[in-house]
Design a protein around this motif. Sequence first.
Motif, short mmCIF file in Angstrom:
data_model
loop_
_atom_site.label_atom_id
_atom_site.label_comp_id
_atom_site.label_asym_id
_atom_site.label_seq_id
_atom_site.Cartn_x
_atom_site.Cartn_y
_atom_site.Cartn_z
N ASP A 78 0.92 -1.30 0.10
CA ASP A 78 0.20 0.05 -0.10
C ASP A 78 0.91 1.22 -0.23
O ASP A 78 0.52 2.56 -0.65
CB ASP A 78 -1.01 -0.07 1.33
CG ASP A 78 -1.95 -0.88 1.01
OD1 ASP A 78 -2.14 -1.48 0.01
OD2 ASP A 78 -2.67 -1.38 2.15
N GLU A 79 1.91 1.27 0.71
CA GLU A 79 2.94 2.39 0.87
C GLU A 79 3.39 2.98 -0.69
O GLU A 79 3.29 3.99 -0.79
CB GLU A 79 4.02 2.50 1.86
CG GLU A 79 4.81 3.37 2.23
CD GLU A 79 5.92 3.22 3.05
OE1 GLU A 79 7.27 3.52 2.60
OE2 GLU A 79 5.85 2.49 3.88
N LEU A 85 2.31 1.85 -3.61
CA LEU A 85 1.18 2.26 -4.37
C LEU A 85 0.80 3.49 -4.18
O LEU A 85 0.55 4.24 -5.17
CB LEU A 85 0.04 1.28 -4.23
CG LEU A 85 -1.01 0.75 -5.18
CD1 LEU A 85 -0.44 0.72 -6.39
CD2 LEU A 85 -1.91 0.05 -4.69
N LYS A 86 0.71 3.98 -2.96
CA LYS A 86 0.28 5.33 -2.83
C LYS A 86 1.12 6.37 -3.57
O LYS A 86 0.96 7.29 -4.00
CB LYS A 86 0.11 5.79 -1.51
CG LYS A 86 -0.92 5.02 -0.71
CD LYS A 86 -1.18 5.59 0.72
CE LYS A 86 -2.41 4.88 1.70
NZ LYS A 86 -2.09 4.67 2.96
N GLU A 87 2.62 6.25 -3.26
CA GLU A 87 3.87 7.00 -3.86
C GLU A 87 3.59 6.84 -5.60
O GLU A 87 3.52 7.76 -5.95
CB GLU A 87 5.11 6.33 -3.43
CG GLU A 87 5.31 6.91 -2.01
CD GLU A 87 6.73 6.45 -1.71
OE1 GLU A 87 7.89 7.01 -2.47
OE2 GLU A 87 7.26 5.64 -0.95
N ALA A 132 0.83 6.40 -6.90
CA ALA A 132 -0.35 6.99 -7.62
C ALA A 132 -0.38 8.71 -7.65
O ALA A 132 -1.06 9.21 -8.63
CB ALA A 132 -1.56 7.03 -6.62
N ASP A 133 0.91 9.21 -7.00
CA ASP A 133 1.25 10.64 -7.49
C ASP A 133 1.77 10.92 -8.66
O ASP A 133 1.85 12.06 -9.11
CB ASP A 133 1.88 11.16 -6.29
CG ASP A 133 1.39 11.07 -4.96
OD1 ASP A 133 0.03 11.31 -4.80
OD2 ASP A 133 1.98 11.15 -3.74
#
Length: 152
Positions: free
Chosen positions: A83-84, A86-88, A90-91
């Motif tokens: 998740d970590e 993936l969030k990066e 996504a930006d």
Amino acid sequence: PASGQLTAGTQLSEPVLAKELGMSRTPVREALRQMEMEGLVECVPRYGVVVRMPDRNELAEMFMVREALESCAAAEAVLRIGDELLKELADMPDLMRGIAVEFGDSGARYLQGELLDRYLTVDMRFHRLVIRAVGNRYMSRILDDTRLLSRI
């Protein structure tokens, strides 16, 4: 050489580098030998050490290997990414879109200066995040080496 501050063909002097870095010539000599083994510099007889420029064929071969490894990495990353990371990731599209809009608004024919630096930073971050998601240190090392040579 990897930072782009020294262009291909630039002569490197052990004594000058040692003085600029505030160290003895021995570690500078060892660093130059290591850089030669990595293909970043070459020793030219009766001239000295120079920043090396990969030829067109070498670059084509590097990009072929990089394409294959990064495609494999992307497929593996899909299966392993947390998740970590993936969030990066996504930006990234928004950052790249912003750079593209600035470039379009600038009227320039090609990316340059600060805008090029920002693009390359975001692009490198994206690729490194994908590789990090895979967790394969060997693959990471090979890709870092190809990126390093291609930046020259």
